[in-house]
Structures are given as structure tokens and as C-alpha cells.
Design an enzyme around this catalytic site. Structure first.
Site, mmCIF file in Angstrom:
data_model
loop_
_atom_site.group_PDB
_atom_site.id
_atom_site.type_symbol
_atom_site.label_atom_id
_atom_site.label_comp_id
_atom_site.label_asym_id
_atom_site.label_seq_id
_atom_site.Cartn_x
_atom_site.Cartn_y
_atom_site.Cartn_z
ATOM 1 N N CYS A 91 39.375 40.154 36.061
ATOM 2 C CA CYS A 91 39.258 40.157 37.517
ATOM 3 C C CYS A 91 40.489 39.652 38.264
ATOM 4 O O CYS A 91 40.890 40.292 39.241
ATOM 5 C CB CYS A 91 37.993 39.468 38.000
ATOM 6 N N ARG A 96 38.640 35.289 24.153
ATOM 7 C CA ARG A 96 37.889 34.066 24.411
ATOM 8 C C ARG A 96 37.734 33.296 23.111
ATOM 9 O O ARG A 96 37.528 33.890 22.064
ATOM 10 C CB ARG A 96 36.511 34.385 25.001
ATOM 11 N N GLN A 114 36.544 45.206 27.486
ATOM 12 C CA GLN A 114 35.441 45.514 28.395
ATOM 13 C C GLN A 114 35.676 46.853 29.068
ATOM 14 O O GLN A 114 36.806 47.214 29.359
ATOM 15 C CB GLN A 114 35.353 44.441 29.484
ATOM 16 N N ASP A 134 35.605 47.573 32.024
ATOM 17 C CA ASP A 134 35.516 46.740 33.207
ATOM 18 C C ASP A 134 35.835 47.507 34.474
ATOM 19 O O ASP A 134 36.556 48.509 34.442
ATOM 20 C CB ASP A 134 36.507 45.572 33.059
ATOM 21 N N HIS A 169 36.146 46.468 38.970
ATOM 22 C CA HIS A 169 35.862 45.563 40.072
ATOM 23 C C HIS A 169 35.802 46.355 41.357
ATOM 24 O O HIS A 169 36.694 47.145 41.654
ATOM 25 C CB HIS A 169 36.909 44.452 40.119
ATOM 26 N N LYS A 187 23.503 38.117 38.834
ATOM 27 C CA LYS A 187 23.895 39.256 38.036
ATOM 28 C C LYS A 187 22.689 40.003 37.482
ATOM 29 O O LYS A 187 21.578 39.478 37.441
ATOM 30 C CB LYS A 187 24.798 38.818 36.890
ATOM 31 N N HIS A 203 31.663 42.721 39.931
ATOM 32 C CA HIS A 203 32.185 42.940 38.578
ATOM 33 C C HIS A 203 31.135 43.770 37.856
ATOM 34 O O HIS A 203 29.952 43.449 37.930
ATOM 35 C CB HIS A 203 32.322 41.634 37.790
#
Length: 623
Positions: free
Chosen positions: A308, A337, A355, A357, A359, A442, A488
Site C-alpha cells: 500500500c 513478513r 498478493q 493486490d 488499492h 474488512k 485494499h
RNA sequence: GCCCACGUAGCUCAGUGGUAGAGCACUUCUUUGGUAAAGAAGAGGUCAUGGGUCCGAUUCCCAUCGUGGGCUCCA
């Protein structure tokens, strides 16, 4: 294994099998206490298929001790001891537990509400604080087996004492138990780590690092197909593709709040050479290092734990009018991570993952519509893959926690939007307080693996926090600056976990569009190889992943190996086929489909792949 | 990170206080065979790594690394 199925850890459901499992737990405790009279008992609830009991033991227990313990348990069962229940006043009960030196039971009593009835159960000379219910006597216990030992913290908190947890399963009959154990073995055979090794889909190498997945060519083919699939859907929904680097300055993550707040779940920062040199010469301690890092005295970079901040900086690099919104930035972004070593698991729990991903930057009013769009995407993806067995979790704030950032009024709006969107999905969903991210509510999509463990896949998260931290704005119709809202979202979650789950979902038999090797051509004799190579070239040029098995092996063997490799189509080619310009088709599930023209086969195959069908269209056998 | 177990050939696994075996895979030869496995030969392992006990350790002990099942954690 699963959580205690009872809300109250001192009681269990009242159906026979649950009562019987609970009684088996008591029999286990009795056997353990006879073996080690100093053993302290924790809790011993019923779980799926069985039970566990936590103990604090004077000496270590090993799974090698199970046969002896099970033997004693069987004697107790055979003795058919009645389960005697009584209740008594709190003080008396407390005293009794103290006399039995059961300190954990004393603590349990102290935590019980004033009005609670405090009851004991006794079989033989073994007494245990327990709400029940149990079966009438130990003789009614059916078949059971001790399964494993695990460390477990008292009350589930890492700062508490670690107890020894013994897991067991229990069924009414030996047949049911045997059946369960067989099913467990079968489940292990479709475990993504087993199938992944067998089909050479991925590899994790010590020399590369724990939890770092290497995608082999076969796994890579699956991933590429999935990414193409989702990229296409994103294009249709008005997303823009972006690319960002794998690292970013510490400063960026201080702004976002990820550092140092989440420092412990990240790889350590990459700091400048000069600083490392200074560290070495000055004998600077680790404590000093971390202080300097969090104080901002040190320049450094972080392997990105999230995408992000990078996407935010793309958004912020230009002025935006309300007419531009929503802006949807998508990237297959790889993040790192520092997961605890004990938590790593094949592809489903890793330290570096990509991901799917994106945004979304939108106005307050656009939030519900954008959430709807995200859920539509999830529906499309799961529908195409035939994944219907998932649940939706709406993560809300924990009422009594201060770990959340942002304006409670905004939180209320965001939670309402998630709730409403989840409802429109038409699948059962649960609202779960305390499951929200620190920056917003979420929606999560959760699936189970082969042994019943739940894994979170996709997620849609509303974020009222980062736009503030990064001071993001857009110009409204009133020509004044306004604060955008961020969403997200990652419908697959990560490619690693998702493919891991897919391997188990399909048990390695991927639909043709995803199969790493879609067609394998099997020449019957060496003289057919040339024709087969030409056919392969034609298939490959049409975008099909095809190979030729031109080894001098018998056709039966090549077919067997092709089946074991879960290849959707095997084409057996001999004199008859070449003369007629045909292929003899064998499908992985449907078996020998007989001969058909090359053109016909290719038309059907390309249709099946293009439409991403889960199974071939029912074959029309040519005569 | 914590508890328990495990780590032997590319894979699946046997085995032993006196420096290792099977099946499959691999290589070569024979076989040219029509839908689930043809025959023969060969090659392949410092028994995870590092210490220790012992005349001698792959085997016993300790540590480390890794894996599995739990616990804790999970942006």
C-alpha cells in the site's frame, strides 16, 4: 485440530458422542494421574472427532508413552466405572481442589461467575472439576486413540505457563475410528505439499530460506494462468496495472505506521553500510540499534511487508479531481513478513508471497459500490474454479480495545458498508468483532485445507487511516481538497496460499486451462515420433502446453505415467491414426474416448481452455 | 518463539555400536509394443550439520539447522 467446540470450557455438548468423548478425556486424565500423581490438570474439552486434555507434568511426556497410557485407559473402560456427579458450594469446591493440589482448577473456580453451579465428576477414585455432561459409566466408551502431544499455554496466552496437551480421537465403534484414520491418511495424500512434490509444482530449499517458495516450471504455468485470468477481470473492472520495487525507505513505513509498530513481524531493516561499520567498531548493542532505528537516526530500507505505501505514493504523485475517482491500482506485489518459524506451512504460510493486490482510492460515496465490485470479482473467480465451500467473515472492531486508529464515526460507516456488501454475496457470513485490521474493517474469505484447518484467502479492507497519515487529497466539485477513502483488496490473497489451496481443492487434477501439461502425445512406435512432433508444434502454436513422450516404452506404461501425472489429455498415436489424420484421445477422468480428427480435437480443446471449463464437454464419440 | 516427533539415494521408505539396503525414477543395451507400468546391466548416499562418549558412531548423548503436528502470533 480445532478449537474447543464449547463456549464454556467446563462443559460440553450433550449429544451422546460428545459426552462420550468428554468422558474419554477424563479417563485419560485418570490414567495420567495414576502415572504421575503430581500432574496438574488444566482443561479437557471436546473437539471435532475427539478431545484434548492439558496437563502440567512433573516430567516430560512423549508419544512413546501412548501405548502404556492407552492400555491403562482400556482397563478403566473395561472396569465400567460409573460417572458420579455432585455439586457443592464454591468454598467447599475450592478447598477440595486445593486439597487435590489442582491449582489450575482453583483458578477456574475463581473465574466462574457468582451464580454458577460448581460440579464435580468422579469415576473410581479420580475426581475432576467439571460441568459435564458425561455418559453414565466408562464402559460405554467406544474406540479411542491418542494422537499427539503439543505444548499449549494456559488460557491460550503466551505469557502463561506452558502445559502439555494430549490430543485424542474417540468414536462409538472401532469401525468408525478406523474409518476416520483411513480418511486422515487419504487427506494427507492430497496435501498440497505431497501433491506439489509429486507433480513438481514448487520447491522450498533450505539454502534459499524457510518459507520462501521457489515456483518450478509446472507451478509457474499454473500461476501464470491464474494471473492472466485475474488481470483480464481487473481490466474489465477498470483497474490500472502498476509495478513497484520490493523495498522502500524506513521513512515511508514510519509514515504508514508499519514501522516500528510491526517491526517484529518483518525482516530486519537494511541499513546503510556506514552504520553497520560504526556498529561493528563502536560495539553498539542491539538495543541501541533498535532505538536509533525507531528514533529515525538511521537511514535504511525495509523489504516491503505491504504494497500500500508504494501505491499510495503513486496516487499522491499527481493531483486528482473528484472526476478521476475511483482510481484503481493493481499489482501482483511481492511482500515479505517474518512469520514465526513454527507457523510456516508449505505454500499456505510463507515468509515471502505475492498478493494479487490492488488499492482503490475513492470518495466516501463510492465506497459501497467499490466494495460490491470487489465481491463481484471474488464471485467470478471462485465460481470459475468451482470453489463453493468457503465462508465469509466480516471483521469488526473489538469493542474494548484501543489498538485501532482513525475516527470511530468513519469506522461505523465502513463497517456498515462491509456488512451490506457481504449480505449481497448470497453466502453465509459471520460478523466477527475483534477481527478487523488496525486501520479498518474488512471482509475475509476463508477456506479449509485437507485436514480441516482454516486459511484466509482473499480480503477486502476499508481504510480510513492511511489517507490521513499520508495526507491524501482530491479536489471536489467545490474546488476544495477532500480526503479520499482507500480500499485494499486481494481476492486470491496470495498466489502461494491460493495455489496451495487449489492443489488440494483439485487434488492435483487441475482443469485443463490450469494444468501445467495439458496434452501429452504418446507415439506407439519410434516411426510415429516425427508425426507426433509436428502435432505438438501445431498444439503449442495454438497456445497449448503439449509434450511428446517419445521414449521407447510400451504404450501401457506411457499411459500409466500420464495418468499418474494427472495430465488431462493423452493422445495415443499409431499407424491407424496417422493414416486417418486422427488422434486417439484419452481423458484423465473419462478414459479412452476413441479417435477423432485433429481439427475436431483442437476445436474442442481450445474451447475448453478458452472458456476455462472445469471439465470437458461430454464427448461425442466419432464412429 | 514454545511443546512433542522426525531428518538414510532424486522420490517413498527399510536397517544396524564394526563406515549401508529395497522399490520407483535416472543412464545404457535388448525390445517397436494400441490405452495403468517388458527384460537386463549400470550409476547414484561424508546416513541433515557440528561437537561429545567409545577401540570404533549413520546408530548413544548434546547443540544447531530443517521438516511435521499443535500452541502463540498473523497488517
Amino acid at each position: 485440530m480445532s478449537q474447543p467446540s464449547s463456549v464454556d470450557e467446563l462443559s460440553s455438548p450433550s449429544d451422546f458422542i460428545s459426552r462420550m468423548r468428554h468422558t474419554t478425556a477424563h479417563v485419560l486424565a485418570q490414567a495420567i494421574r495414576e502415572r504421575m500423581p503430581e500432574a496438574q490438570m488444566g482443561i479437557g474439552p471436546v473437539i471435532d472427532n475427539g478431545f484434548f486434555y492439558d496437563f502440567q507434568l512433573p516430567e516430560q511426556l512423549s508419544e512413546d508413552d501412548f501405548p502404556a497410557i492407552e492400555a491403562r485407559m482400556r482397563q478403566i473402560v473395561k472396569a465400567d466405572l460409573p460417572m458420579v456427579r455432585w455439586s457443592e458450594p464454591r468454598e467447599e469446591a475450592r478447598k477440595r481442589c486445593e486439597e487435590l493440589s489442582q491449582t489450575f482448577k482453583v483458578r477456574l473456580i475463581d473465574d466462574l461467575p457468582d451464580e454458577a453451579e460448581i460440579s464435580f465428576y468422579q469415576q473410581g477414585d479420580f475426581v475432576d472439576l467439571c460441568k459435564g455432561p458425561h455418559i453414565e459409566s466408562t464402559g460405554k466408551i467406544g474406540a479411542f486413540k491418542l494422537m499427539s502431544i503439543a505444548g499449549a499455554y494456559w488460557r491460550g496466552k503466551a505469557e502463561n505457563e506452558q502445559l502439555t496437551r494430549v490430543y485424542g480421537v474417540a468414536f462409538e465403534t472401532q469401525d468408525e475410528l478406523d474409518n476416520y484414520l483411513i480418511k486422515l491418511e487419504e487427506a494427507k495424500r492430497r496435501d498440497h505439499r505431497v501433491v506439489g512434490k509429486h507433480l513438481k509444482l514448487f520447491h522450498i530449499d533450505d539454502a534459499v530460506g524457510q518459507g520462501l517458495v521457489l515456483w518450478t516450471p509446472a507451478g509457474g504455468a499454473i500461476r501464470t494462468e491464474l494471473q492472466n485470468f485475474i488481470s483480464n477481470e481487473l481490466r474489465k473492472q477498470g483497474y490500472d496495472q502498476v509495478y513497484t520495487p520490493h523495498i522502500g525507505r524506513l521513512e515511508l513505513y514510519k509514515t504508514s505506521g508499519h514501522f516500528p509498530y510491526y517491526a517484529e513481524s518483518q525482516y530486519p531493516p537494511l541499513v546503510q553500510r556506514e552504520f553497520l561499520a560504526a556498529l561493528a567498531s563502536d560495539g553498539c548493542t542491539c538495543g541501541e540499534l533498535s532505538n536509533k532505528l525507531s528514533d529515525g537516526d538511521v537511514e535504511g530500507y525495509l523489504l516491503k511487508p505491504m504494497n500500500c505505501p508504494h501505491h499510495i505514493k503513486i496516487f499522491a504523485s499527481q493531483r486528482h479531481s473528484y472526476r478521476d475517482l475511483p482510481i484503481r491500482l493493481a499489482e501482483f506485489g511481492t511482500v515479505y513478513r517474518w512469520e514465526q518459524s513454527g507457523e510456516l506451512n508449505g505454500m499456505t504460510r510463507v515468509r515471502g508471497f505475492t498478493q494479487d493486490d490492488a488499492h482503490l482510492f475513492c470518495t466516501e460515496e463510492q465506497v459501497p459500490g467499490e466494495i460490491q465490485g470487489c465481491l463481484q470479482l471474488v464471485k467470478t473467480i471462485f465460481g470459475t474454479l468451482g470453489m463453493t465451500d468457503f465462508r465469509v467473515r466480516v471483521g469488526l472492531r473489538d469493542p474494548d480495545s484501543s489498538k485501532y486508529v482513525g475516527d470511530p464515526a468513519n469506522w461505523d460507516k465502513a463497517e456498515a458498508a462491509c456488512r451490506e456488501a457481504a449480505m449481497t454475496l448470497g453466502v453465509p457470513f459471520s460478523e466477527e468483532p475483534g477481527e478487523a485490521a488496525f486501520y479498518g474493517p474488512k471482509i475475509d474469505f476463508v477456506v479449509q485445507d485437507v485436514i480441516g484447518r482454516e486459511w484466509q484467502l482473499g480480503t477486502v479492507q476499508v481504510d480510513y487511516n492511511l489517507p490521513v497519515r499520508f495526507d491524501l487529497t482530491y479536489t471536489g466539485a467545490d474546488s476544495m481538497p477532500h480526503r479520499p477513502v482507500m480500499i485494499h483488496r486481494a481476492p486470491f490473497g496470495s498466489m502461494e496460499r491460493f495455489v496451495g489451496v487449489l492443489i488440494e481443492h483439485f487434488a492435483g487434477s487441475f482443469p485443463t486451462w490450469l494444468a501445467p501439461e495439458q496434452v501429452r502425445i504418446l507415439p506407439i512406435a519410434d516411426r510415429h515420433a516425427e508425426w507426433c512432433e509436428a502435432l505438438k508444434t501445431r498444439l503449442v502454436e495454438a497456445g497449448i502446453r503439449a509434450t511428446v513422450d517419445s521414449r521407447s516404452e510400451k504404450t501401457g506404461k506411457k499411459v500409466a505415467e500420464g495418468q499418474v501425472a494427472r495430465i488431462p489429455y493423452l493422445l495415443v498415436i499409431g499407424d491407424r491414426d496417422i493414416a486417418a489424420g486422427n488422434v486417439s484421445v484419452r481423458h484423465r477422468e473419462l478414459g479412452d474416448l476413441g479417435g477423432r480428427s485433429v481439427d475436431q480435437f483442437m476445436d474442442d480443446l481450445l474451447h475448453e481452455v478458452r472458456e476455462r471449463l472445469l471439465a470437458p464437454i461430454p464427448p461425442v464419440k466419432e464412429v
